[in-house]
Write a protein that holds these residues in place. Sequence first.
Motif, PDB file in Angstrom:
ATOM      1  N   HIS A   1       0.788  -1.219   0.000  1.00 35.80           N
ATOM      2  CA  HIS A   1       0.000   0.000   0.000  1.00 35.80           C
ATOM      3  C   HIS A   1       0.829   1.281   0.000  1.00 35.80           C
TER       4      HIS A   1
ATOM      5  N   ARG B   1       2.768   4.265  -1.208  1.00 37.69           N
ATOM      6  CA  ARG B   1       2.963   4.957  -2.473  1.00 37.69           C
ATOM      7  C   ARG B   1       3.557   6.328  -2.185  1.00 37.69           C
TER       8      ARG B   1
ATOM      9  N   GLU C   1       3.197   9.603  -6.931  1.00 37.93           N
ATOM     10  CA  GLU C   1       2.284   8.590  -7.468  1.00 37.93           C
ATOM     11  C   GLU C   1       0.831   8.932  -7.135  1.00 37.93           C
ATOM     12  N   LYS C   2       0.596   9.406  -5.912  1.00 37.86           N
ATOM     13  CA  LYS C   2      -0.765   9.787  -5.530  1.00 37.86           C
ATOM     14  C   LYS C   2      -1.263  10.967  -6.356  1.00 37.86           C
TER      15      LYS C   2
ATOM     16  N   ASN D   1      -0.243  11.840  -9.366  1.00 37.67           N
ATOM     17  CA  ASN D   1      -0.434  11.374 -10.736  1.00 37.67           C
ATOM     18  C   ASN D   1      -1.775  10.650 -10.872  1.00 37.67           C
ATOM     19  N   ASP D   2      -2.110   9.817  -9.892  1.00 40.42           N
ATOM     20  CA  ASP D   2      -3.398   9.120  -9.929  1.00 40.42           C
ATOM     21  C   ASP D   2      -4.556  10.096  -9.804  1.00 40.42           C
ATOM     22  N   ALA D   3      -4.422  11.116  -8.956  1.00 38.24           N
ATOM     23  CA  ALA D   3      -5.484  12.110  -8.799  1.00 38.24           C
ATOM     24  C   ALA D   3      -5.692  12.884 -10.096  1.00 38.24           C
ATOM     25  N   ARG D   4      -4.613  13.237 -10.768  1.00 37.43           N
ATOM     26  CA  ARG D   4      -4.718  13.947 -12.052  1.00 37.43           C
ATOM     27  C   ARG D   4      -5.387  13.073 -13.104  1.00 37.43           C
ATOM     28  N   ALA D   5      -5.015  11.816 -13.152  1.00 36.45           N
ATOM     29  CA  ALA D   5      -5.608  10.901 -14.124  1.00 36.45           C
ATOM     30  C   ALA D   5      -7.106  10.723 -13.849  1.00 36.45           C
ATOM     31  N   GLU D   6      -7.478  10.638 -12.577  1.00 36.76           N
ATOM     32  CA  GLU D   6      -8.889  10.498 -12.221  1.00 36.76           C
ATOM     33  C   GLU D   6      -9.671  11.752 -12.599  1.00 36.76           C
TER      34      GLU D   6
ATOM     35  N   ARG E   1     -10.154  11.756 -16.303  1.00 36.74           N
ATOM     36  CA  ARG E   1     -11.158  10.770 -16.690  1.00 36.74           C
ATOM     37  C   ARG E   1     -12.571  11.293 -16.410  1.00 36.74           C
TER      38      ARG E   1
END
Length: 58
Positions: A30, A32, A36-37, A39-44, A47
């Motif tokens: 778990h 990260r 990384e967090k 980057n995931d927030a930006r991708a979400e 989307r």
Amino acid sequence: MAEIVNLNKARKARAAARREAEAAANRVKHGRTKAEKLNDARAEARRKALLDGAKKTD
């Protein structure tokens, strides 16, 4: 002659070792980095914006 072993201490030591091993596995699973967090927030967000733009009006 055999060595005397305190079974209560042995049981607690075994349980502590098991908990530490599980904690180490969870840190790997778990853990990260902040990048990384983000980057995931930006991708979400990207989307969600794409899906909201393709919505049909009611």
